[in-house]
Design an enzyme around this catalytic site. Structure first.
Site, short mmCIF file in Angstrom:
data_model
loop_
_atom_site.label_atom_id
_atom_site.label_comp_id
_atom_site.label_asym_id
_atom_site.label_seq_id
_atom_site.Cartn_x
_atom_site.Cartn_y
_atom_site.Cartn_z
N ARG A 12 -0.31 -12.13 -0.92
CA ARG A 12 -1.34 -11.74 0.03
C ARG A 12 -1.03 -12.34 1.42
NH1 ARG A 12 -4.34 -13.62 3.87
NH2 ARG A 12 -4.82 -15.46 2.62
N ASP A 13 -1.21 -13.64 1.55
CA ASP A 13 -0.94 -14.29 2.84
C ASP A 13 0.51 -14.03 3.26
OD1 ASP A 13 -1.22 -15.88 5.07
OD2 ASP A 13 -2.11 -17.56 4.03
N HIS A 206 -5.33 -25.41 2.13
CA HIS A 206 -4.43 -24.30 2.47
C HIS A 206 -3.68 -24.70 3.75
CE1 HIS A 206 -3.75 -19.76 2.84
NE2 HIS A 206 -3.43 -20.18 4.05
N HIS A 208 -0.36 -24.42 6.34
CA HIS A 208 0.84 -23.72 6.81
C HIS A 208 1.79 -24.77 7.37
CE1 HIS A 208 -0.33 -19.25 7.00
NE2 HIS A 208 -1.26 -19.86 6.29
N CYS A 239 0.94 -15.89 10.91
CA CYS A 239 -0.38 -15.54 11.43
C CYS A 239 -0.19 -14.47 12.49
CB CYS A 239 -1.08 -16.76 12.02
SG CYS A 239 -2.64 -16.36 12.84
N ASN A 248 3.02 -20.27 4.99
CA ASN A 248 2.40 -21.28 4.13
C ASN A 248 3.44 -22.30 3.69
OD1 ASN A 248 1.09 -18.47 3.56
ND2 ASN A 248 -0.45 -19.98 3.06
ZN ZN Z 1 -2.78 -18.75 5.41
#
Ligand code: ZN
Length: 301
Positions: A12-13, A206, A208, A239, A248
């Site tokens: 996803r990310d 979470h 990065h 991002c 991440n």
């Molecule tokens: Zn993220």
């Protein structure tokens, strides 16, 4: 047996910024492979509109496939009530609703102010509570330390949001350093206060690795007793509002770090590093991160 919960978010990310659409069968292969490697939770897809992020055109198929895998908690990102309803209809086990601690980032990302985002979360929680079979509701507070539009975000802003969402009765709060404004010092400060409000068990971290401090931040929250982490294989991700920023923390590097600290992950790192080779082949045009997939394990580890 595992002392930690590592949620893979690469599907996803990681994928949301990849321009070439990864074919559905590869996504399914990724999903199955990682669950075979003993990952207990995977963020499998996102219910954002297809015209916003075409990569997730197959969200429905992916979630259905994920639900066939036993011993896997499949979570999905939703940007709004509409997406949440769709995901809940398809039996998503966990809904990850996202809002930002930075007002401008929230506006840019979901086109509303933070208060409206919190109100919408309230509607999602109520909707879910009225279902016969309830799912878990998680909220990710992105840009919890800073964002590329506003710069530094004050911890009080984040704590205010944490208080409100705790009051709504969410099952999980994910404190996200979306573009690498966190460092061990401010991370420890914020998480300490988040724990005071929400309790340790509800909290995910979470990070990065935008500025190289991702794993240092992991150590900082481990010292506070936080054991739930998001990470992405080969550090895939970034991002949309910070061009060039890295993704991440890489899952394989996180697992290596945890193992060196004597923390059980339940995951065989050799097998995971083998799988990283596949991932690298799938994304010839992406700049992938991570040290372990390049260096391998130390001799005798
Ligand atoms: Zn993220």
């Amino acid at each position: 047996m595992s002392d930690v919960l590592i949620r893979e978010v690469g599907l996803r990310d990681g994928l949301q910024l990849v321009k070439n659409i990864l074919p559905t069968e590869k996504k399914i292969k990724w999903l199955n492979k990682q669950s075979l490697l003993n990952f207990q939770e995977i963020e499998v897809t996102s219910f954002v509109p297809k015209k916003v992020v075409p990569q997730f055109f197959d969200a429905k198929i992916i979630l259905n496939e994920a639900n066939k895998i036993s011993n896997l908690t499949s979570s999905v990102l939703v940007p709004n009530l509409f997406g949440a309803k769709k995901a809940l209809e398809l039996n998503a086990q966990k809904i990850n609703y996202v809002l930002s601690a930075s007002e401008s980032h929230n506006k840019a990302n979901v086109n509303k102010d933070i208060n409206s985002s919190i109100n919408e979360l309230n509607e999602i929680v109520n909707y879910n509570n009225n279902l016969e079979k309830k799912s878990s509701i998680s909220v990710a507070i992105s840009t919890s330390f800073g964002c590329s539009i506003e710069g530094k975000v004050s911890p009080n802003k984040v704590l205010n949001i944490v208080e409100k969402v705790t009051h709504l009765g969410v099952d999980e709060i994910n404190i996200a350093d979306t573009v690498g404004y966190g460092n061990p010092y401010n991370v420890k400060y914020l998480f300490k206060h988040v724990i005071e409000i929400a309790g340790k068990d509800k909290i995910f971290a979470h990070f990065h690795d935008t500025r190289g401090l991702g794993l240092a931040n992991v150590i900082a929250v481990l010292e506070l007793g936080i054991f739930k982490f998001d990470s992405s294989l080969c550090g895939l991700g970034g991002c949309p509002f910070a061009p060039g920023a890295s993704g991440n923390i890489p899952t394989e590097d996180l697992i290596y770090l945890l193992k060196t600290q004597g923390i059980h992950t339940g995951i065989n790192l050799n097998s995971l590093l083998d799988f990283c080779k596949f991932i690298k082949d799938w994304f010839p045009d992406e700049k992938l991160e991570g040290k372990m997939s390049k260096a391998g394990l130390p001799v005798g580890f």
